[in-house]
Each structure stands twice: as C-alpha cells, then as structure tokens.
Write a protein that holds these residues in place. Structure first.
Motif, PDB file in Angstrom:
ATOM      1  N   MET A   1       0.858  -1.201   0.000  1.00 15.31           N
ATOM      2  CA  MET A   1       0.000   0.000   0.000  1.00 15.31           C
ATOM      3  C   MET A   1       0.886   1.241   0.000  1.00 15.31           C
ATOM      4  O   MET A   1       1.627   1.477   0.952  1.00 15.31           O
ATOM      5  N   PRO A   2       0.870   2.048  -1.060  1.00 17.32           N
ATOM      6  CA  PRO A   2       1.692   3.252  -1.096  1.00 17.32           C
ATOM      7  C   PRO A   2       1.295   4.222  -0.006  1.00 17.32           C
ATOM      8  O   PRO A   2       0.151   4.257   0.428  1.00 17.32           O
ATOM      9  N   PRO A   3       2.217   5.042   0.460  1.00 18.79           N
ATOM     10  CA  PRO A   3       1.884   6.069   1.433  1.00 18.79           C
ATOM     11  C   PRO A   3       0.882   7.054   0.861  1.00 18.79           C
ATOM     12  O   PRO A   3       0.659   7.135  -0.341  1.00 18.79           O
ATOM     13  N   SER A   4       0.281   7.835   1.746  1.00 10.82           N
ATOM     14  CA  SER A   4      -0.714   8.822   1.341  1.00 10.82           C
ATOM     15  C   SER A   4      -0.144   9.802   0.335  1.00 10.82           C
ATOM     16  O   SER A   4       1.007  10.201   0.399  1.00 10.82           O
ATOM     17  N   LYS A   5      -0.975  10.195  -0.633  1.00 10.99           N
ATOM     18  CA  LYS A   5      -0.578  11.180  -1.628  1.00 10.99           C
ATOM     19  C   LYS A   5      -0.832  12.597  -1.143  1.00 10.99           C
ATOM     20  O   LYS A   5      -0.651  13.550  -1.889  1.00 10.99           O
ATOM     21  N   LYS A   6      -1.283  12.757   0.088  1.00  8.47           N
ATOM     22  CA  LYS A   6      -1.605  14.084   0.585  1.00  8.47           C
ATOM     23  C   LYS A   6      -0.382  14.828   1.124  1.00  8.47           C
ATOM     24  O   LYS A   6      -0.478  15.964   1.523  1.00  8.47           O
ATOM     25  N   GLY A   7       0.757  14.178   1.103  1.00  8.52           N
ATOM     26  CA  GLY A   7       1.962  14.826   1.605  1.00  8.52           C
ATOM     27  C   GLY A   7       2.867  13.820   2.274  1.00  8.52           C
ATOM     28  O   GLY A   7       2.473  12.682   2.531  1.00  8.52           O
ATOM     29  N   ARG A  11       7.060   9.164   8.823  1.00  9.39           N
ATOM     30  CA  ARG A  11       7.963   8.030   8.587  1.00  9.39           C
ATOM     31  C   ARG A  11       8.894   8.297   7.412  1.00  9.39           C
ATOM     32  O   ARG A  11      10.104   8.068   7.488  1.00  9.39           O
ATOM     33  N   SER A  12       8.326   8.756   6.286  1.00  9.86           N
ATOM     34  CA  SER A  12       9.158   8.994   5.112  1.00  9.86           C
ATOM     35  C   SER A  12      10.122  10.159   5.340  1.00  9.86           C
ATOM     36  O   SER A  12      11.248  10.155   4.830  1.00  9.86           O
ATOM     37  N   GLN A  13       9.712  11.140   6.131  1.00  9.42           N
ATOM     38  CA  GLN A  13      10.615  12.249   6.457  1.00  9.42           C
ATOM     39  C   GLN A  13      11.772  11.772   7.311  1.00  9.42           C
ATOM     40  O   GLN A  13      12.917  12.199   7.125  1.00  9.42           O
ATOM     41  N   THR A  49      13.788  14.256   1.190  1.00 15.77           N
ATOM     42  CA  THR A  49      12.802  15.154   1.802  1.00 15.77           C
ATOM     43  C   THR A  49      11.552  14.417   2.235  1.00 15.77           C
ATOM     44  O   THR A  49      10.693  14.995   2.906  1.00 15.77           O
ATOM     45  N   GLY A  50      11.447  13.144   1.858  1.00 14.63           N
ATOM     46  CA  GLY A  50      10.286  12.355   2.251  1.00 14.63           C
ATOM     47  C   GLY A  50       9.083  12.527   1.350  1.00 14.63           C
ATOM     48  O   GLY A  50       8.036  11.927   1.603  1.00 14.63           O
ATOM     49  N   ILE A  51       9.215  13.324   0.299  1.00  5.97           N
ATOM     50  CA  ILE A  51       8.086  13.520  -0.617  1.00  5.97           C
ATOM     51  C   ILE A  51       7.699  12.201  -1.260  1.00  5.97           C
ATOM     52  O   ILE A  51       6.521  11.869  -1.389  1.00  5.97           O
ATOM     53  N   VAL A  52       8.717  11.454  -1.669  1.00  4.49           N
ATOM     54  CA  VAL A  52       8.525  10.091  -2.184  1.00  4.49           C
ATOM     55  C   VAL A  52       9.422   9.181  -1.359  1.00  4.49           C
ATOM     56  O   VAL A  52      10.645   9.366  -1.356  1.00  4.49           O
ATOM     57  N   PRO A  53       8.881   8.217  -0.642  1.00  2.43           N
ATOM     58  CA  PRO A  53       9.735   7.358   0.190  1.00  2.43           C
ATOM     59  C   PRO A  53      10.524   6.357  -0.645  1.00  2.43           C
ATOM     60  O   PRO A  53      10.021   5.799  -1.629  1.00  2.43           O
ATOM     61  N   LEU A  77      17.171   0.939   9.337  1.00  2.00           N
ATOM     62  CA  LEU A  77      16.691   1.704   8.196  1.00  2.00           C
ATOM     63  C   LEU A  77      15.914   0.823   7.217  1.00  2.00           C
ATOM     64  O   LEU A  77      14.960   1.281   6.577  1.00  2.00           O
ATOM     65  N   GLU A  78      16.313  -0.428   7.119  1.00  2.00           N
ATOM     66  CA  GLU A  78      15.522  -1.347   6.294  1.00  2.00           C
ATOM     67  C   GLU A  78      14.123  -1.512   6.876  1.00  2.00           C
ATOM     68  O   GLU A  78      13.123  -1.487   6.154  1.00  2.00           O
ATOM     69  N   GLN A  79      14.032  -1.665   8.199  1.00  2.00           N
ATOM     70  CA  GLN A  79      12.734  -1.807   8.842  1.00  2.00           C
ATOM     71  C   GLN A  79      11.900  -0.548   8.691  1.00  2.00           C
ATOM     72  O   GLN A  79      10.688  -0.608   8.454  1.00  2.00           O
ATOM     73  N   LEU A  80      12.546   0.604   8.798  1.00  2.00           N
ATOM     74  CA  LEU A  80      11.821   1.863   8.634  1.00  2.00           C
ATOM     75  C   LEU A  80      11.249   1.962   7.222  1.00  2.00           C
ATOM     76  O   LEU A  80      10.100   2.368   7.036  1.00  2.00           O
ATOM     77  N   SER A  81      12.036   1.570   6.227  1.00  2.00           N
ATOM     78  CA  SER A  81      11.554   1.597   4.847  1.00  2.00           C
ATOM     79  C   SER A  81      10.389   0.641   4.659  1.00  2.00           C
ATOM     80  O   SER A  81       9.389   0.974   4.010  1.00  2.00           O
ATOM     81  N   ARG A  82      10.482  -0.550   5.235  1.00  2.00           N
ATOM     82  CA  ARG A  82       9.379  -1.504   5.120  1.00  2.00           C
ATOM     83  C   ARG A  82       8.128  -0.970   5.814  1.00  2.00           C
ATOM     84  O   ARG A  82       7.002  -1.149   5.332  1.00  2.00           O
ATOM     85  N   ASP A  83       8.335  -0.311   6.938  1.00  2.00           N
ATOM     86  CA  ASP A  83       7.202   0.196   7.710  1.00  2.00           C
ATOM     87  C   ASP A  83       6.432   1.264   6.934  1.00  2.00           C
ATOM     88  O   ASP A  83       5.210   1.382   7.054  1.00  2.00           O
ATOM     89  N   ILE A  84       7.146   2.044   6.139  1.00  2.00           N
ATOM     90  CA  ILE A  84       6.500   3.092   5.353  1.00  2.00           C
ATOM     91  C   ILE A  84       5.513   2.492   4.362  1.00  2.00           C
ATOM     92  O   ILE A  84       4.412   3.012   4.161  1.00  2.00           O
TER      93      ILE A  84
END
Length: 286
Positions: A1-7, A11-13, A49-53, A77-84
């Motif tokens: 599931m991609p992160p929200s497109k609202k910003g 997590r991505s930041q 910048t977290g705009i796109v993870p 950092l791998e876990q953080l990326s998976r969590d996003i």
C-alpha cells in the motif's frame, strides 16, 4: 500500500533525513547517489525530503554506497523503509483526512510509551463514544452524520492499542479543567468518569490530575504529547493547533519531557487522582 498522496508522512521524512545525513557524511552528492542507483538526482532529493519514500532495495543500495556496514543501522533503516510501505489499519482513512492525523495513529501504534498533558478536553484515546461525539459535533459542525460516524470509528480504532496483547504504555496528566467541563451533560460525564476509572485500573495506564489549587504550572501554553519511540525512530512530541498537528524532535522533545516532569511534581498521585475523579462522578449522581 503506497503512502498517502496528501503529503510526506513522518515516517518517510525520518527515513529521508537519515539517508541525507549518511550521504553527506560520505562526502557524496545527489548526482553521485543517483548515478549509483540509476535514478536522477531529483529522485534522490525527493527521497531525502520524504516527498517520495525510498523502497527497501534502493535503501540497501544507498547504504552500500555510503559505506554503512553496521548491522544495527542497516536493519533499522531497512525496517523503517518496510514500515513506510506496510499497510496499517489507519491507511483505510488516509484518503479522507490530513496525513498528520494518520501519523498520530501510526506513532501510537509504534511508541514504547506515550506521555500527555491535556488542558481543555480529554484526549481521543480516553474518550467514550458519546463524549467524542459531543466534541466532534462542536468542533466540526460541517461534518455529515456519515462522516461523523466514520471518525468515531477511527477514534475507537486508536483506542484498541490500549487493550491489545502488546498495549501502549500511557501516562496522562489531566488538568482539572478537562474534568470540570460538562461535555454533553451529566449523563455523558458520568459515563466518561466511569471509563476513566476503568482505564486507570489497567496496569499500562497511569492517570494523574493537576488540580486548580496547584496554581501556576509548567505548561501554561497548553496540551502536548510525547512519544518515546524504539529504534530507528526518534522520540517525538505532538501539539494540536487549529491549523493542524505539529510534530517536533530532538531538543524540542527534551524540553517537553522536562515540562512533563514538572507537571508530575504538581499533580496528584494516581490514587488521589482516582479518588478525585470518583468524587466528581458522585456529585453528578446526586
């Protein structure tokens, strides 16, 4: 599931901040990183910048380029990326609200401990459904009945973290004003007080009351929440404003932590706080 497109999400930041700091420590440019993972430098900038993870394979490739071999840092950092990119229950609401509200639910799901001071109304984690309905109706009179029910469901879903198999550790300081405010009338408040008593008896929840007679205290500007996070996430603090949620890190969290400790010194102990709440409930029953 991609992160929200609202910003960008919190997590991505966070992931982007780590990647930028590691790139700069390695003395590499955006172009260097882009060439290595076969992306343009604009893509790397959006990741940082977290705009796109960044996705997991790209994160691992960048860590190789940056010479990061510490297993703890790589795994974190791998876990953080998976969590996003992992879908959570809150993602069902992502298209209907601001990203910052979804960040709040995510923080509550990951925090080791949450500490909060509430100055005007009870936090959503503590509210009964009727209390929550009164608060939402007053705050958002533009909500349709269907949307109101939808957000009552969202609030109830957040509350499940207090009672699941790995419950959130929650420490709360309630200003007396939050208990004196007659939200919805006596019937609603009696039920709300009973709910607070039930919560206070749970081993993972501590509730303290900051009485009026404590006088001046350490947080005259109002409510805040502190999230003590596990690695790789930094601790965060949260403030709710009319313009939306604000999340802070680093030195700001330390400042809020000091303020919270000062509030504890002024608040009643848990046992006396529970007795205070019971006394208010009894007055409403007369």
């Amino acid at each position: 599931m991609p992160p929200s497109k609202k910003g960008p999400t919190l997590r991505s930041q966070w992931l982007g901040k780590h990647l930028r700091e590691l790139r700069e420590s390695a003395g590499l440019t955006l172009r260097d990183a882009g060439d290595y993972v076969q992306r343009d430098q604009g893509a790397i900038s959006r990741w940082e910048t977290g705009i796109v993870p960044a996705r997991v394979p790209d994160v691992l490739a960048l860590l190789n380029l940056y010479g990061v071999h510490d297993p703890a840092i790589r795994n974190a950092l791998e876990q953080l990326s998976r969590d996003i990119w992992q879908k959570g229950w809150w993602d069902d609401y992502a298209r209907e609200t601001k990203t910052r509200v979804i960040d709040l639910a995510w923080l509550e799901s990951r925090a080791r401990r949450t500490k909060m001071y509430k100055a005007v109304v009870l936090d959503g984690l503590l509210q009964t459904r009727d209390y929550a309905r009164e608060i939402m109706t007053a705050n958002r009179p533009d909500y349709s009945p269907a949307k109101l029910e939808r957000w009552l469901e969202f609030r109830a879903s957040r509350q499940r973290k207090l009672t699941d198999d790995d419950p959130l550790l929650l420490d709360v300081v309630l200003d007396e004003a939050t208990l004196r405010r007659m939200v919805g009338g006596a019937k609603v408040m009696r039920a709300q007080f009973a709910h607070l008593e039930d919560l206070a008896e749970r081993p993972n929840i501590t509730i303290r009351v900051l009485p009026f007679d404590a006088g001046a205290h350490a947080s005259p500007l109002g409510a805040f929440t502190i999230f003590e996070m596990p690695e790789p996430y930094p601790d965060a603090s949260h403030i709710e404003t009319e313009a939306g949620s604000i999340y802070l890190e680093a030195e700001s969290v330390e400042r809020f932590a000091l303020t919270y400790d000062c509030l504890l010194n002024s608040a009643l102990p848990p046992e006396q706080s529970l007795a205070f709440i019971r006394a208010l409930a009894e007055r409403l029953s007369r």
